[in-house]
Scaffold this active site. Structure first.
Site, PDB file in Angstrom:
ATOM      1  N   ASP A  33      37.101   6.754  13.355  1.00 26.29           N
ATOM      2  CA  ASP A  33      37.741   7.622  14.347  1.00 26.29           C
ATOM      3  C   ASP A  33      38.103   6.780  15.566  1.00 26.29           C
ATOM      4  O   ASP A  33      37.556   5.693  15.764  1.00 26.29           O
ATOM      5  CB  ASP A  33      36.788   8.757  14.764  1.00 26.29           C
ATOM      6  N   SER A  34      39.011   7.320  16.368  1.00 23.65           N
ATOM      7  CA  SER A  34      39.384   6.618  17.589  1.00 23.65           C
ATOM      8  C   SER A  34      38.237   6.619  18.605  1.00 23.65           C
ATOM      9  O   SER A  34      38.234   5.811  19.526  1.00 23.65           O
ATOM     10  CB  SER A  34      40.604   7.292  18.214  1.00 23.65           C
ATOM     11  N   TYR A  56      43.922   7.769  20.904  1.00 29.32           N
ATOM     12  CA  TYR A  56      45.065   7.425  20.069  1.00 29.32           C
ATOM     13  C   TYR A  56      46.179   8.468  20.220  1.00 29.32           C
ATOM     14  O   TYR A  56      47.335   8.200  19.950  1.00 29.32           O
ATOM     15  CB  TYR A  56      44.655   7.400  18.591  1.00 29.32           C
ATOM     16  N   GLY A  57      45.785   9.680  20.615  1.00 31.22           N
ATOM     17  CA  GLY A  57      46.700  10.819  20.570  1.00 31.22           C
ATOM     18  C   GLY A  57      47.957  10.688  21.403  1.00 31.22           C
ATOM     19  O   GLY A  57      48.968  11.345  21.127  1.00 31.22           O
ATOM     20  N   CYS A 101      40.039  10.659  11.938  1.00 29.64           N
ATOM     21  CA  CYS A 101      40.947  10.923  13.052  1.00 29.64           C
ATOM     22  C   CYS A 101      42.267  11.525  12.546  1.00 29.64           C
ATOM     23  O   CYS A 101      42.959  10.911  11.719  1.00 29.64           O
ATOM     24  CB  CYS A 101      41.213   9.597  13.754  1.00 29.64           C
ATOM     25  N   ASN A 102      42.602  12.716  13.045  1.00 29.55           N
ATOM     26  CA  ASN A 102      43.870  13.354  12.647  1.00 29.55           C
ATOM     27  C   ASN A 102      45.068  12.518  13.063  1.00 29.55           C
ATOM     28  O   ASN A 102      46.065  12.429  12.349  1.00 29.55           O
ATOM     29  CB  ASN A 102      44.008  14.718  13.322  1.00 29.55           C
ATOM     30  N   THR A 103      44.968  11.924  14.244  1.00 34.57           N
ATOM     31  CA  THR A 103      46.097  11.154  14.753  1.00 34.57           C
ATOM     32  C   THR A 103      46.361   9.947  13.846  1.00 34.57           C
ATOM     33  O   THR A 103      47.504   9.661  13.485  1.00 34.57           O
ATOM     34  CB  THR A 103      45.827  10.700  16.200  1.00 34.57           C
ATOM     35  N   GLU A 112      35.442  12.465  25.637  1.00 38.51           N
ATOM     36  CA  GLU A 112      35.139  11.033  25.783  1.00 38.51           C
ATOM     37  C   GLU A 112      34.460  10.725  27.114  1.00 38.51           C
ATOM     38  O   GLU A 112      33.729   9.753  27.233  1.00 38.51           O
ATOM     39  CB  GLU A 112      36.422  10.198  25.643  1.00 38.51           C
ATOM     40  N   CYS A 128      41.836  18.179  15.376  1.00 36.50           N
ATOM     41  CA  CYS A 128      41.383  16.960  16.039  1.00 36.50           C
ATOM     42  C   CYS A 128      39.868  16.957  15.937  1.00 36.50           C
ATOM     43  O   CYS A 128      39.220  17.960  16.256  1.00 36.50           O
ATOM     44  CB  CYS A 128      41.813  16.939  17.498  1.00 36.50           C
ATOM     45  N   THR A 129      39.330  15.841  15.473  1.00 35.94           N
ATOM     46  CA  THR A 129      37.881  15.795  15.216  1.00 35.94           C
ATOM     47  C   THR A 129      37.046  15.932  16.485  1.00 35.94           C
ATOM     48  O   THR A 129      35.856  16.218  16.394  1.00 35.94           O
ATOM     49  CB  THR A 129      37.515  14.472  14.521  1.00 35.94           C
ATOM     50  N   HIS A 130      37.648  15.697  17.634  1.00 35.71           N
ATOM     51  CA  HIS A 130      36.888  15.865  18.877  1.00 35.71           C
ATOM     52  C   HIS A 130      36.648  17.341  19.210  1.00 35.71           C
ATOM     53  O   HIS A 130      35.714  17.669  19.933  1.00 35.71           O
ATOM     54  CB  HIS A 130      37.651  15.261  20.061  1.00 35.71           C
TER      55      HIS A 130
END
Ligand code: DGL
Length: 281
Positions: A12-13, A44-45, A75-77, A160, A194-196
């Site tokens: 993931d980012s 990354y988004g 990461c979806n992005t 983050e 989005c995994t976040h």
């Protein structure tokens, strides 16, 4: 390292992929995992296709060099902007027996089973929304599904920066949910693309109308990987099974430990990893 067996990698980012890793460890407890967060270069988004592709490919190559055979781009992005090129162009040159999987197709498959109105909402990063990956995958599931997207550029920085539980988070979460729902009243299923975002779930639930089913990707992606390993015994045999997990970050390890600790609720060992010169800056 070119070992015959190795851990499954989750990339993931930043911290978001920990939500996927948690579910993978629940459903595949005997497997070994490596988590890699590119925290030094997150988010990354908001980055271009080229940059997300370049960063993701660096991570993929590094993980393969560590003995990994199977990588989940949590990461979806990265899944939206890099996965296809890596699968089609890079893997044949690197090692065609290795695999890189993403999160968008399994998510689209799961969503299509929930919606009654065929009106689906997607909350994601600017990059994921602009890639149109979700509308395209959902249309493949059924022509009658209409997809409405809302980019939430502030949500990842909230996570983050350890602000997931702050009052500031309420403002942005309420705003983006109401903007999504104002596009179409009939939306009944919403994918957290989005995994976040599962790390913001308490506040998301606070502002989401009860009629909407909210789907997080942890369960979806872990179910899909369990199924993948059943269908691909040749890959399953390459996955080591000692119930271990190791964490790597491109950022400062103490910082990762501290922030990841909010979400993982366990004491972890973290190692620093360098993907490029810039990740050490
Ligand atoms: N967690 C990533 C995703 O699922 C995005 C976070 C970022 O912008 O780096 O899209």
């Amino acid at each position: 390292m070119n070992s015959k067996i190795g851990p499954i990698a989750v990339f993931d980012s930043g911290y978001g992929g920990l939500t996927v890793l948690e579910k993978l460890r629940e459903k595949l407890p005997e497997y070994d995992f490596i988590y890699l967060g590119d925290n030094a270069r997150t988010p990354y988004g908001t980055r271009s296709f080229d940059v997300v592709y370049e960063y993701t490919l660096e991570a993929v190559k590094k993980l393969f060099s560590m003995g990994v055979h199977l990588i989940v781009l949590a990461c979806n992005t990265a899944s939206a902007k890099a996965l296809r090129t890596i699968q089609q162009k890079d893997l044949p040159n690197i090692d065609n027996s290795k695999r890189v999987l993403g999160v968008i197709r399994p998510s689209a498959e799961a969503v299509s089973e929930y919606t009654q109105t065929n009106k689906v909402g997607v909350l994601g990063t600017v990059g994921t929304v602009q890639s149109f990956s979700y509308p395209m995958e959902l249309t493949k599931q059924s022509d009658s599904i209409q997809t409405y997207q809302e980019a939430c550029p502030m949500w990842v920085p909230l996570v983050e920066n350890g602000e997931a539980h702050s009052e500031g988070a309420d403002y942005f979460i309420q705003k983006n949910i109401s903007q999504l729902l104002s596009q179409e009243k009939g939306i009944d299923t919403i994918i957290l693309g989005c995994t976040h975002y599962p790390l913001l779930i308490d506040k998301i639930n606070k502002y989401m109308p009860k009629k909407c089913t909210v789907l997080s990707q942890g369960d979806i992606v872990s179910d899909s990987l369990v199924d993948y390993l059943k269908r691909h015994p040749e890959m399953d045999q390459k996955c080591s099974k000692n119930a271990s997990v190791s964490f790597y970050t491109t950022e400062n390890t103490e910082k990762f430990k501290q922030t990841a600790g909010y979400f993982l609720k366990e004491d972890i060992e973290v190692k620093h990893i360098q993907l490029s010169v810039s990740s050490d800056q």
